[in-house]
Design a protein around this motif. Structure first.
Motif, PDB file in Angstrom:
ATOM      1  N   LEU A   1      -5.936   7.523 -10.150  1.00  0.00           N
ATOM      2  CA  LEU A   1      -4.620   7.641  -9.529  1.00  0.00           C
ATOM      3  C   LEU A   1      -4.529   8.880  -8.652  1.00  0.00           C
ATOM      4  N   GLY A   2      -4.094   8.676  -7.427  1.00  0.00           N
ATOM      5  CA  GLY A   2      -3.956   9.802  -6.511  1.00  0.00           C
ATOM      6  C   GLY A   2      -5.246  10.510  -6.208  1.00  0.00           C
ATOM      7  N   GLY A   3      -6.361   9.911  -6.589  1.00  0.00           N
ATOM      8  CA  GLY A   3      -7.665  10.503  -6.311  1.00  0.00           C
ATOM      9  C   GLY A   3      -8.154  11.476  -7.361  1.00  0.00           C
ATOM     10  N   HIS A   4      -7.353  11.692  -8.446  1.00  0.00           N
ATOM     11  CA  HIS A   4      -7.835  12.671  -9.436  1.00  0.00           C
ATOM     12  C   HIS A   4      -7.478  12.360 -10.890  1.00  0.00           C
ATOM     13  N   LYS A   5      -6.606  11.408 -11.173  1.00  0.00           N
ATOM     14  CA  LYS A   5      -6.266  11.093 -12.561  1.00  0.00           C
ATOM     15  C   LYS A   5      -6.862   9.736 -12.919  1.00  0.00           C
ATOM     16  N   LYS A   6      -7.919   9.741 -13.721  1.00  0.00           N
ATOM     17  CA  LYS A   6      -8.639   8.520 -14.068  1.00  0.00           C
ATOM     18  C   LYS A   6      -7.978   7.831 -15.267  1.00  0.00           C
ATOM     19  N   VAL A   7      -7.688   6.534 -15.097  1.00  0.00           N
ATOM     20  CA  VAL A   7      -7.139   5.750 -16.211  1.00  0.00           C
ATOM     21  C   VAL A   7      -7.850   4.406 -16.262  1.00  0.00           C
ATOM     22  N   ALA A   8      -7.863   3.818 -17.453  1.00  0.00           N
ATOM     23  CA  ALA A   8      -8.455   2.491 -17.612  1.00  0.00           C
ATOM     24  C   ALA A   8      -7.610   1.470 -16.846  1.00  0.00           C
ATOM     25  N   PHE A   9      -8.281   0.486 -16.221  1.00  0.00           N
ATOM     26  CA  PHE A   9      -7.557  -0.522 -15.455  1.00  0.00           C
ATOM     27  C   PHE A   9      -8.341  -1.827 -15.427  1.00  0.00           C
ATOM     28  N   SER A  10      -7.680  -2.887 -15.826  1.00  0.00           N
ATOM     29  CA  SER A  10      -8.282  -4.218 -15.778  1.00  0.00           C
ATOM     30  C   SER A  10      -7.585  -5.040 -14.708  1.00  0.00           C
ATOM     31  N   TYR A  11      -8.341  -5.481 -13.714  1.00  0.00           N
ATOM     32  CA  TYR A  11      -7.766  -6.284 -12.632  1.00  0.00           C
ATOM     33  C   TYR A  11      -7.108  -7.538 -13.193  1.00  0.00           C
ATOM     34  N   GLU A  12      -7.760  -8.160 -14.161  1.00  0.00           N
ATOM     35  CA  GLU A  12      -7.262  -9.424 -14.714  1.00  0.00           C
ATOM     36  C   GLU A  12      -6.022  -9.240 -15.585  1.00  0.00           C
ATOM     37  N   GLU A  13      -5.902  -8.115 -16.284  1.00  0.00           N
ATOM     38  CA  GLU A  13      -4.816  -7.939 -17.238  1.00  0.00           C
ATOM     39  C   GLU A  13      -3.698  -7.010 -16.752  1.00  0.00           C
ATOM     40  N   ASP A  14      -4.015  -6.119 -15.835  1.00  0.00           N
ATOM     41  CA  ASP A  14      -3.027  -5.117 -15.429  1.00  0.00           C
ATOM     42  C   ASP A  14      -2.407  -5.380 -14.054  1.00  0.00           C
ATOM     43  N   LEU A  15      -2.925  -6.367 -13.328  1.00  0.00           N
ATOM     44  CA  LEU A  15      -2.346  -6.764 -12.045  1.00  0.00           C
ATOM     45  C   LEU A  15      -1.854  -8.198 -12.205  1.00  0.00           C
ATOM     46  N   LEU A  16      -0.531  -8.359 -12.293  1.00  0.00           N
ATOM     47  CA  LEU A  16       0.058  -9.639 -12.667  1.00  0.00           C
ATOM     48  C   LEU A  16       0.727 -10.325 -11.483  1.00  0.00           C
TER      49      LEU A  16
ATOM     50  N   TRP B   1       0.851  -1.201   0.000  1.00  0.00           N
ATOM     51  CA  TRP B   1       0.000   0.000   0.000  1.00  0.00           C
ATOM     52  C   TRP B   1       0.880   1.243   0.000  1.00  0.00           C
ATOM     53  N   ARG B   2       1.869   1.272   0.890  1.00  0.00           N
ATOM     54  CA  ARG B   2       2.776   2.418   0.962  1.00  0.00           C
ATOM     55  C   ARG B   2       3.600   2.552  -0.322  1.00  0.00           C
ATOM     56  N   ALA B   3       4.009   1.424  -0.887  1.00  0.00           N
ATOM     57  CA  ALA B   3       4.784   1.474  -2.126  1.00  0.00           C
ATOM     58  C   ALA B   3       3.959   2.099  -3.252  1.00  0.00           C
ATOM     59  N   ALA B   4       2.684   1.717  -3.327  1.00  0.00           N
ATOM     60  CA  ALA B   4       1.802   2.282  -4.352  1.00  0.00           C
ATOM     61  C   ALA B   4       1.645   3.788  -4.161  1.00  0.00           C
ATOM     62  N   GLN B   5       1.503   4.215  -2.920  1.00  0.00           N
ATOM     63  CA  GLN B   5       1.414   5.650  -2.640  1.00  0.00           C
ATOM     64  C   GLN B   5       2.688   6.367  -3.078  1.00  0.00           C
ATOM     65  N   ARG B   6       3.826   5.755  -2.798  1.00  0.00           N
ATOM     66  CA  ARG B   6       5.106   6.375  -3.161  1.00  0.00           C
ATOM     67  C   ARG B   6       5.257   6.488  -4.672  1.00  0.00           C
ATOM     68  N   PHE B   7       4.771   5.488  -5.404  1.00  0.00           N
ATOM     69  CA  PHE B   7       4.874   5.540  -6.859  1.00  0.00           C
ATOM     70  C   PHE B   7       4.038   6.684  -7.425  1.00  0.00           C
ATOM     71  N   VAL B   8       2.819   6.819  -6.929  1.00  0.00           N
ATOM     72  CA  VAL B   8       1.962   7.915  -7.390  1.00  0.00           C
ATOM     73  C   VAL B   8       2.577   9.261  -7.017  1.00  0.00           C
ATOM     74  N   GLU B   9       3.120   9.349  -5.798  1.00  0.00           N
ATOM     75  CA  GLU B   9       3.767  10.594  -5.373  1.00  0.00           C
ATOM     76  C   GLU B   9       4.955  10.929  -6.261  1.00  0.00           C
ATOM     77  N   LEU B  10       5.723   9.904  -6.633  1.00  0.00           N
ATOM     78  CA  LEU B  10       6.874  10.100  -7.516  1.00  0.00           C
ATOM     79  C   LEU B  10       6.422  10.661  -8.864  1.00  0.00           C
ATOM     80  N   LEU B  11       5.375  10.076  -9.441  1.00  0.00           N
ATOM     81  CA  LEU B  11       4.856  10.564 -10.729  1.00  0.00           C
ATOM     82  C   LEU B  11       4.371  11.997 -10.607  1.00  0.00           C
ATOM     83  N   ASN B  12       3.715  12.280  -9.511  1.00  0.00           N
ATOM     84  CA  ASN B  12       3.190  13.626  -9.303  1.00  0.00           C
ATOM     85  C   ASN B  12       4.328  14.640  -9.170  1.00  0.00           C
TER      86      ASN B  12
END
Length: 475
Positions: free
Chosen positions: A102-117, A27-38
């Motif tokens: 992403l980050g609560g404001h950037k909407k992107v397409a996401f497929s649980y089956e195809e994008d989470l490996l 969870w924290r890693a995901a937050q850090r990745f979004v923060e990095l992109l931002n």
């Protein structure tokens, strides 16, 4: 040479279950990745994201909620404040809508089956708990980062050693138990007092004490909630919650209205050995049933072992009439120092060391803390911690179905009882005559961890995990 500096608030973190390494860390890693992109100014240009889970995160990720954690982390939600009742509904919405914000404001397409490996057959060399986030931008370029969840909610980014470098000048730097004892002998300070002095390198003493009491509030809320919540744990094993039934049976209809009056009601039942033993088990069960239900818990030092220290602390409060801020702060501060010694000298990650690294460490932390609070000397504190770990050496991590339920929940009751026994033994012993030092047992635990077969390290590939026939849903 820079030393690893660990605060009380590194060892004790408020989060959501069921696992610090498989839920809170990702969870924290995901937050850090979004923060990095931002921070790089590229978040608004993201077209697509993919998540790759390796090793132990892949093998037991669904059972440990890793998939849920990364989705909520990418969404900008925080495990300290996010409404636990909204965990499942929000994840269900992401899956159904096939999009993530992403980050609560950037909407992107996401497929649980195809994008989470889930890369079950792949493992990265640095640590078994590895995950990679990939962001693909509108201009065709991409950016990826790999993170390691190294136990207890600690996260390390690949090729980034900042997390293990000294950032502050601590008054009493400690790497091992021997150094801790030297400082105690030079200053005459108790271990808890030395810890509070070191915390001043980050913040004022009153701020530290207030933060510790916030940790305690989360702990007591979790214990109380767990003792009053019945039902069946999620995940498909159909494990029935036991703490609430035990609570009702032990209280025998004595009335109460809140946590404070509940303690009074418990005390009214007496101090028979069996009665106290049942309550210690009940406290531990309560926390880990909450943990298994994606409830809010405190890593102590991990989620899988989150019930040991609360159970022993609750025992101290209830049966030693120690419900006051000073002793609660003393208990948590002492426990944190013992835990930090194990993290520096070995590991607190079951994926690295088996359950000895979680239940064993938490039992040692609780034993040392209880010993100091009951009037033990600094040497007796270290002796208690050593005794507790000595009798957890070699404990494997073999979660049935990859869920933090069997044998994890009951192991917390055993870790708590061993901690109390270790404290009592140390208090009745002369530590100068001890044959095994805490540093020796830390070193032994680490060597045992390295020798342990990987199938006993949170992979659900061995031990009890393969002895019980299951019929679990895919996700």
């Amino acid at each position: 040479m820079a030393q690893e500096q660990i605060s009380i608030f590194d060892m004790f973190k408020i989060g959501i279950g069921p696992s610090s390494s498989h839920t809170l860390g990702p969870w924290r890693a995901a937050q850090r990745f979004v923060e990095l992109l931002n921070n790089k100014g590229t978040l608004e240009r993201v077209r697509e994201v993919k998540i790759l889970l390796y090793g132990s995160l892949a093998k037991t990720g669904v059972g440990h909620g890793t998939d849920i954690a990364v989705l909520l982390g990418l969404s900008g939600d925080d495990p300290v404040t996010f409404d636990v009742q909204q965990v499942m509904p929000k994840v269900a919405h992401i899956k159904a809508a096939k999009e993530i914000v992403l980050g609560g404001h950037k909407k992107v397409a996401f497929s649980y089956e195809e994008d989470l490996l889930f890369l079950f057959a792949e493992s990265l060399p640095f640590h078994p708990n590895a995950l990679t986030f990939q962001a693909f931008f509108e201009d065709g370029t991409a950016h990826s980062e790999t993170y390691y969840s190294i136990g207890g909610g600690f996260v390390q980014q690949e090729n980034d050693n900042k997390s293990v470098l000294s950032e502050v000048d601590m008054r009493f730097p400690v790497e091992n138990a021997q150094e801790l004892m030297v400082w105690c002998m030079k200053t005459g300070l108790k271990i808890s007092e030395l810890v509070l002095e070191n915390e001043c390198a980050w913040r004022g003493e009153e701020e530290t004490k207030a933060g510790v009491l916030d940790i305690f509030t989360a702990i007591k809320d979790c214990v109380y909630r767990g003792c009053h919540t019945a039902g069946v744990l999620p995940g498909g094993l159909n494990v029935e919650r036991r703490a609430a039934k035990m609570n009702n049976r032990l209280l025998k209809e004595r009335s109460y209205t809140d946590y404070d009056t509940w303690i009074t009601a418990i005390r009214e039942g007496g101090r028979d050995f069996g009665y106290i033993l049942d309550w210690v088990s009940c406290f531990a069960l309560a926390v880990n049933e909450e943990n298994a239900s994606f409830g809010r818990v405190v890593t102590a030092p991990t989620n899988g072992a989150a019930g040991v220290i609360p159970a022993v602390l609750q025992y101290f409060i209830t049966f030693h009439d120690a419900y006051n801020d000073k002793q609660i702060i003393q208990f948590i501060a002492t426990a944190s120092e013992i835990g930090s010694i194990f993290k520096k000298g070995a590991t607190i990650s079951a994926a690295m060391g088996g359950c000895q690294a979680e239940i064993g460490v938490s039992s040692a932390m609780a034993a040392g803390a209880l010993t100091e609070c009951l009037g033990g000397s600094q040497r007796q504190v270290l002796m208690a911690a050593e005794i507790a770990m000595e009798h957890h050496l070699g404990l494997t991590c073999d979660p049935i179905g990859g869920l933090v339920q069997i044998p994890c929940i009951e192991r917390n009751t055993m870790g708590a009882i061993k901690a109390i026994t270790a404290a009592q033994l140390a208090l009745k012993s002369n530590p100068d005559k001890a044959k095994v030092s805490l540093d020796a047992v830390v070193s032994t635990m680490w060597e045992t961890a390295q020798d342990m077969n990987v199938k006993y390290k949170e992979t659900a590939d061995g031990g009890l995990a393969i002895k019980v026939p299951l019929s679990l849903p895919e996700c």
